[in-house]
Design an enzyme around this catalytic site. Structure first.
Site, PDB file in Angstrom:
ATOM      1  N   ASP A  80     -29.315  -0.541  -2.675  1.00 44.71           N
ATOM      2  CA  ASP A  80     -30.174  -0.565  -3.865  1.00 44.71           C
ATOM      3  C   ASP A  80     -31.615  -0.259  -3.466  1.00 44.71           C
ATOM      4  OD1 ASP A  80     -27.931  -1.315  -5.246  1.00 44.71           O
ATOM      5  OD2 ASP A  80     -28.649  -3.322  -5.789  1.00 44.71           O
ATOM      6  N   GLU A 104     -16.773   0.921 -10.699  1.00 45.73           N
ATOM      7  CA  GLU A 104     -17.697   1.796  -9.956  1.00 45.73           C
ATOM      8  C   GLU A 104     -16.970   2.571  -8.863  1.00 45.73           C
ATOM      9  OE1 GLU A 104     -22.348   0.329 -10.197  1.00 45.73           O
ATOM     10  OE2 GLU A 104     -21.189  -0.252  -8.452  1.00 45.73           O
ATOM     11  N   GLY A 164     -24.764 -10.393 -13.691  1.00 46.13           N
ATOM     12  CA  GLY A 164     -23.374 -10.289 -14.148  1.00 46.13           C
ATOM     13  C   GLY A 164     -22.402 -10.362 -12.977  1.00 46.13           C
ATOM     14  N   ASP A 165     -22.777  -9.735 -11.874  1.00 50.29           N
ATOM     15  CA  ASP A 165     -21.903  -9.757 -10.686  1.00 50.29           C
ATOM     16  C   ASP A 165     -21.782 -11.175 -10.125  1.00 50.29           C
ATOM     17  OD1 ASP A 165     -21.771  -7.014 -10.956  1.00 50.29           O
ATOM     18  OD2 ASP A 165     -23.414  -6.657  -9.552  1.00 50.29           O
TER      19      ASP A 165
HETATM   20  O1  RIB Z   1     -24.732  -4.837 -11.040  1.00 53.50           O
HETATM   21  C1  RIB Z   1     -25.820  -4.541 -10.220  1.00 53.50           C
HETATM   22  C2  RIB Z   1     -25.466  -3.447  -9.274  1.00 53.50           C
HETATM   23  O2  RIB Z   1     -25.197  -2.280 -10.024  1.00 53.50           O
HETATM   24  C3  RIB Z   1     -26.557  -3.062  -8.309  1.00 53.50           C
HETATM   25  O3  RIB Z   1     -26.516  -3.808  -7.112  1.00 53.50           O
HETATM   26  C4  RIB Z   1     -26.325  -1.561  -8.122  1.00 53.50           C
HETATM   27  O4  RIB Z   1     -25.917  -1.217  -6.848  1.00 53.50           O
HETATM   28  C5  RIB Z   1     -25.302  -1.165  -9.184  1.00 53.50           C
HETATM   29  O5  RIB Z   1     -24.056  -0.970  -8.649  1.00 53.50           O
END
Ligand code: RIB
Length: 294
Positions: free
Chosen positions: A14, A139, A235-236
């Site tokens: 990131d 993703e 969210g993650d």
């Molecule tokens: O959900 C956040 C993430 O989305 C970030 O860390 C970025 O890499 C994207 O995948």
């Protein structure tokens, strides 16, 4: 019981720029800071599950550039096995993240190696079979997600799907899902009320979350007050923490409450990975809340 979680998903570097406000189309603004962090939805969710106490494995792909080592070191630094991180020729996944003074962000991702995670190997499928819970997002190519959830379904491993970035989810994937986790926008885009999944958890940011168990009830997950510095990865954090809790046998409602506290803590610091809290930090926040509510 700590529970085992396997995450199949993306790993990104990131590149985070902090600005007062996100520029309008055609506008140029000057940043207040620039930092590089490990990220990617898969990697973030795996670290969230690991810090929430689950024994976690991440199946992901990194490239052959210098960023790859940053991600490998991050995974190993969490005490997780890095042998399921594939090394693919070419670039590592990259995310261009811009965050503003309110903690909101926008993100552009360049898939790089993530786009080459198309089918799983036997060793990767074995890892899913050993887990209590499999976590996937979108993703990485749909074919890898389908392979992973089918393997999990056949082995009796519970499946948590976070269908983001939003795209149509094939019926074969939905049929294997135990819990779908979405935010409000994703819920609307995917019309989750019409999807044939047994449980939908919708995160509502500062308003908490709702947990809908099909044919039974809808539960409101309480919000926790916080001051948002950077919402990237919140969210993650929710997804990984929730998976860790259900992997140790905690019920959905309590798991969602704890996941919501974890997500609320994660917005108080910049960067997705640095801000993910430990299980202890969630316990501490819950104890403070209990004392304040007495
Ligand atoms: O959900 C956040 C993430 O989305 C970030 O860390 C970025 O890499 C994207 O995948």
């Amino acid at each position: 019981m700590s529970g085992r979680v396997t995450v199949v998903g993306s790993a990104n570097v990131d590149l985070v720029t902090r600005v007062e406000r996100i520029p309008a189309p055609g506008e140029t603004v000057t940043a207040e800071s620039f930092n590089i962090y490990a990220g990617g939805k898969g990697l973030n969710q795996a670290i969230a599950a690991q810090r929430a106490g689950a024994q976690t494995e991440l199946i992901a792909a990194v490239g052959s550039d210098s960023y790859a080592q940053v991600l490998i070191d991050t995974v190993a630094g969490e005490g997780m096995d890095d042998t399921l991180l594939r090394r693919e020729p070419g670039s590592t996944g990259t995310a261009f993240v811009t965050t503003d003074a309110t903690g909101e962000n926008n993100i552009v991702i360049v898939p790089g190696a993530n786009g080459r995670l198309r089918r799983l190997t036997d060793a990767e499928r074995d890892c899913i079979r050993r887990a209590d819970v499999l976590v996937c997002q979108l993703e990485v190519p749909t074919s890898a997600v389908e392979d992973a959830v089918t393997t999990a379904w056949e082995a009796g491993t519970a499946v948590v799907l976070n269908p983001t970035p939003v795209r149509p989810v094939p019926a074969a994937i939905l049929a294997a899902v135990d819990v779908l986790i979405v935010n409000e926008h994703e819920a609307e885009q995917l019309r989750v009320d019409e999807l044939p999944v047994p449980c939908v958890l919708t995160t509502l940011g500062p308003k908490g979350a709702t947990l809908r168990i099909r044919g039974e009830r809808t539960i409101q997950v309480p919000a926790r007050r916080t001051i948002a510095i950077d919402t990237t990865g919140a969210g993650d954090t929710f997804v990984g923490a929730f998976a860790a809790e259900i992997a140790r046998g905690i019920g959905y409602a309590e798991a969602a409450t704890r996941a919501n506290v974890a997500a609320s803590l994660s917005v108080e610091e910049e960067g997705a990975v640095p801000s993910i809290p430990t299980r202890q930090a969630v316990d501490d926040a819950l104890s403070v809340e209990r004392v304040e509510n007495q």
